[in-house]
Design a protein around this motif. Structure first.
Motif, PDB file in Angstrom:
ATOM      1  N   PHE A 146       4.209   7.616  -2.881  1.00 19.24           N
ATOM      2  CA  PHE A 146       3.540   6.415  -2.371  1.00 19.24           C
ATOM      3  C   PHE A 146       4.177   5.941  -1.069  1.00 19.24           C
ATOM      4  O   PHE A 146       3.492   5.577  -0.113  1.00 19.24           O
ATOM      5  N   GLN A 147       5.506   5.918  -1.029  1.00 18.77           N
ATOM      6  CA  GLN A 147       6.211   5.488   0.179  1.00 18.77           C
ATOM      7  C   GLN A 147       5.929   6.432   1.352  1.00 18.77           C
ATOM      8  O   GLN A 147       5.837   6.006   2.508  1.00 18.77           O
ATOM      9  N   VAL A 148       5.807   7.702   1.057  1.00 18.52           N
ATOM     10  CA  VAL A 148       5.570   8.687   2.124  1.00 18.52           C
ATOM     11  C   VAL A 148       4.191   8.484   2.744  1.00 18.52           C
ATOM     12  O   VAL A 148       4.045   8.390   3.972  1.00 18.52           O
ATOM     13  N   THR A 149       3.186   8.394   1.916  1.00 15.86           N
ATOM     14  CA  THR A 149       1.817   8.338   2.437  1.00 15.86           C
ATOM     15  C   THR A 149       1.403   6.949   2.899  1.00 15.86           C
ATOM     16  O   THR A 149       0.659   6.805   3.876  1.00 15.86           O
ATOM     17  N   GLU A 150       1.910   5.892   2.225  1.00 14.09           N
ATOM     18  CA  GLU A 150       1.454   4.544   2.543  1.00 14.09           C
ATOM     19  C   GLU A 150       2.374   3.788   3.496  1.00 14.09           C
ATOM     20  O   GLU A 150       1.928   2.888   4.203  1.00 14.09           O
ATOM     21  N   ILE A 151       3.664   4.115   3.514  1.00  9.90           N
ATOM     22  CA  ILE A 151       4.605   3.391   4.377  1.00  9.90           C
ATOM     23  C   ILE A 151       4.984   4.227   5.596  1.00  9.90           C
ATOM     24  O   ILE A 151       4.870   3.765   6.731  1.00  9.90           O
ATOM     25  N   LEU A 152       5.396   5.477   5.366  1.00 12.58           N
ATOM     26  CA  LEU A 152       5.695   6.349   6.511  1.00 12.58           C
ATOM     27  C   LEU A 152       4.434   6.849   7.191  1.00 12.58           C
ATOM     28  O   LEU A 152       4.468   7.260   8.355  1.00 12.58           O
TER      29      LEU A 152
END
Length: 520
Positions: free
Chosen positions: A109-115
């Motif tokens: 989630f952090q990879v696709t939505e934040i980064l």
């Protein structure tokens, strides 16, 4: 004893706590005390984040560490670029530390939505950055950010981030509960999965958003983690990080793990207070092990039991962590607690002596009037001296007058006149000050220093006022506590009245009387 590597992040995570900002000098001082204490790693900050950290890493090179290794901390390279082109990566290299910690996303989630990048690109970012530093001869710790949340939603990908970091040469991996919401049994099971799967050193990094950072860290250790990250006093963003001042004694004294040299553990309370002072944060006196209340006994039954055998109510000997035992004196205190204070002045008095009952009765009477002696040891000693006949008044107040003028002139708005009698001799003095209490303090010093020159050594270090009955509004009774020092000792005294100036005067008189009676 199984050894645990203590990884301190106070200088990086700690400064993310509200109200905390360390200067370069502050950080250098903390590095020295942490090294003396014996932690394994000191994570000193992100050298690419601000000029202050850049200066720190330059200056810290001049400090020769005896126990700890300094760590520069930073992220993987940015998406769709190279490590050599990434300014933050280069700043990490320029910090010139033996060990580097790289953090990377392990939650899809952090990879696709934040980064806002692809999952495969994130894996390449981890691999490239770790390999870059390994090729430069560095030891590398990979912090798997959001690992537990990532594992719960996509275990395959979370584990893949660890696998990639290790393939690139990472010396160890640290599992981060970055949101701080994982429960202890979850931490145990997930950490054990990682320990069983990978032949490497595993660490734990917990935030305290659910109040379980210490428990989570302990469960990770029981699952096989041998590196524990945290901060002194639990400082950190939001609700803070795992508190090393609680974790280390739990692990070393109660569970049999080796965290720091045994003799160094006695520095723990000093270390906790030292960091509180530098952070300009009031020290948590209710903190386990290092708080003033950690070994303070108030209830009569408890104090009596501790007097008989400390094992009855204490986890450890307080001296093991550099703390000390205290018995709080109050209306709920039994004779055993009061006796400890009495015996400091007269060791011949026993729990059954009539003087003990007289002092306890007087104590209850005064507390009914609003006095509270557990934080006013100086006034308590004077009360005991008076009952035992060991008190000699140094002076008698005849009268005082205080005048307040507004607006103030050069911060001076009050004027005090005081008349006292010392050994039959009356003296009058006047002084001004920044407020009525300051003016009174100046006036009484001026008149008494003629008779007692040692008063010049005294100074007030704190002044606290508490309203005892808010329903009475401005007619309420107030409690004033004054803290004083002479440069060698410090003590607290108390005064209670419906007149704040009179309450302050009573506390001030006790402060002076305590000093003079102590030296008589």
């Amino acid at each position: 004893m199984k050894s645990i590597r203590i990884y301190d992040t106070t200088l990086r995570d700690g400064v993310q706590g509200q109200g905390i900002s360390f200067t370069v000098e502050d950080k250098l001082k903390i590095v020295k005390v942490l090294d003396e204490f014996g932690v394994t790693y000191i994570e000193a900050g992100n050298p690419g984040s601000n000029p202050k950290d850049i200066e720190f890493f330059e200056r810290v090179k001049n400090i020769k560490l005896k126990n700890a290794k300094l760590i520069a901390f930073g992220s993987t390279r940015r998406a769709n670029t190279t490590t050599e082109e990434d300014a933050n990566v280069i700043s990490l290299l320029n910090a010139d530390t033996e060990v580097v910690t790289i953090f990377g996303k392990s939650w899809d989630f952090q990879v696709t939505e934040i980064l806002k990048t692809a999952l495969e690109e994130n894996l390449k970012m981890i691999y490239d950055t770790v390999k870059f530093f390994k090729d430069k001869g560095k030891s590398v710790i990979f912090d798997a950010e959001h690992f537990f949340d990532g594992y719960k939603q996509n275990p395959e990908y979370a584990l893949k981030t660890l696998e990639v970091a290790l393939e690139a040469g990472a010396d160890s991996v640290c599992l981060c509960d970055t949101k701080g919401g994982t429960f202890p049994m979850e931490v145990y099971e997930i950490t054990k999965t990682v320990v069983d799967k990978f032949n490497t050193e595993v660490g734990i990094h917990c935030h305290n958003d659910n109040g379980m950072a210490v428990a989570d860290s302990i469960m990770a250790v029981q699952a096989g983690a041998i590196q524990v990250q945290g901060t002194i006093n639990g400082y950190g963003e939001r609700c803070g990080n795992a508190n090393l001042c609680t974790l280390i004694p739990n692990l070393q004294l109660l569970m049999g793990y080796k965290c720091v040299p045994d003799e160094n553990l006695k520095q723990l309370t000093h270390l906790a207070r030292f960091v509180s002072e530098i952070a300009n944060i009031t020290h948590d006196e209710r903190a386990p092990y290092v708080g003033k209340n950690a070994f303070a006994h108030k209830a009569g039954m408890h104090a009596d039991a501790v007097n008989k055998n400390t094992y009855s109510y204490e986890l450890i000997d307080p001296s093991l962590v550099g703390n000390s035992r205290t018995f709080l004196i109050s209306e709920v205190a039994g004779r055993g607690a009061v006796l400890n204070a009495i015996n400091e002045m007269d060791p011949t008095i026993t729990k059954d002596s009539p003087e003990t009952k007289l002092i306890l009765d007087k104590l209850k009477e005064m507390e009914y009037l609003g006095y509270q002696y557990e934080n006013a040891g100086g006034s308590l000693e004077l009360l005991i001296r008076k009952v035992l006949g060991k008190y000699k008044p140094a002076f008698n107040l005849k009268e005082f007058k205080v005048i307040v003028n507004e607006p103030s002139v050069n911060s001076v708005n009050s004027f005090a006149i005081i008349k006292v009698e010392v050994d039959g001799v009356e003296e009058i003095a006047a002084a001004d000050g920044d407020g009525p209490v300051h003016a009174l303090d100046n006036a009484v010093r001026r008149v008494l220093e003629r008779f007692y020159p040692q008063i010049k050594e005294m100074r007030l270090t704190d002044y606290k006022v508490r309203v005892l009955d808010s329903n009475s509004a401005t007619a309420a009774k107030v409690r004033v506590i004054i803290e004083s020092t002479d440069g060698k000792d410090s003590w607290s005294t108390i005064g209670v009245s419906t007149d704040i100036i009179e309450a302050s005067w009573r506390a001030l008189v006790d402060s002076i009387e305590y000093k003079l009676n102590k030296e008589s």
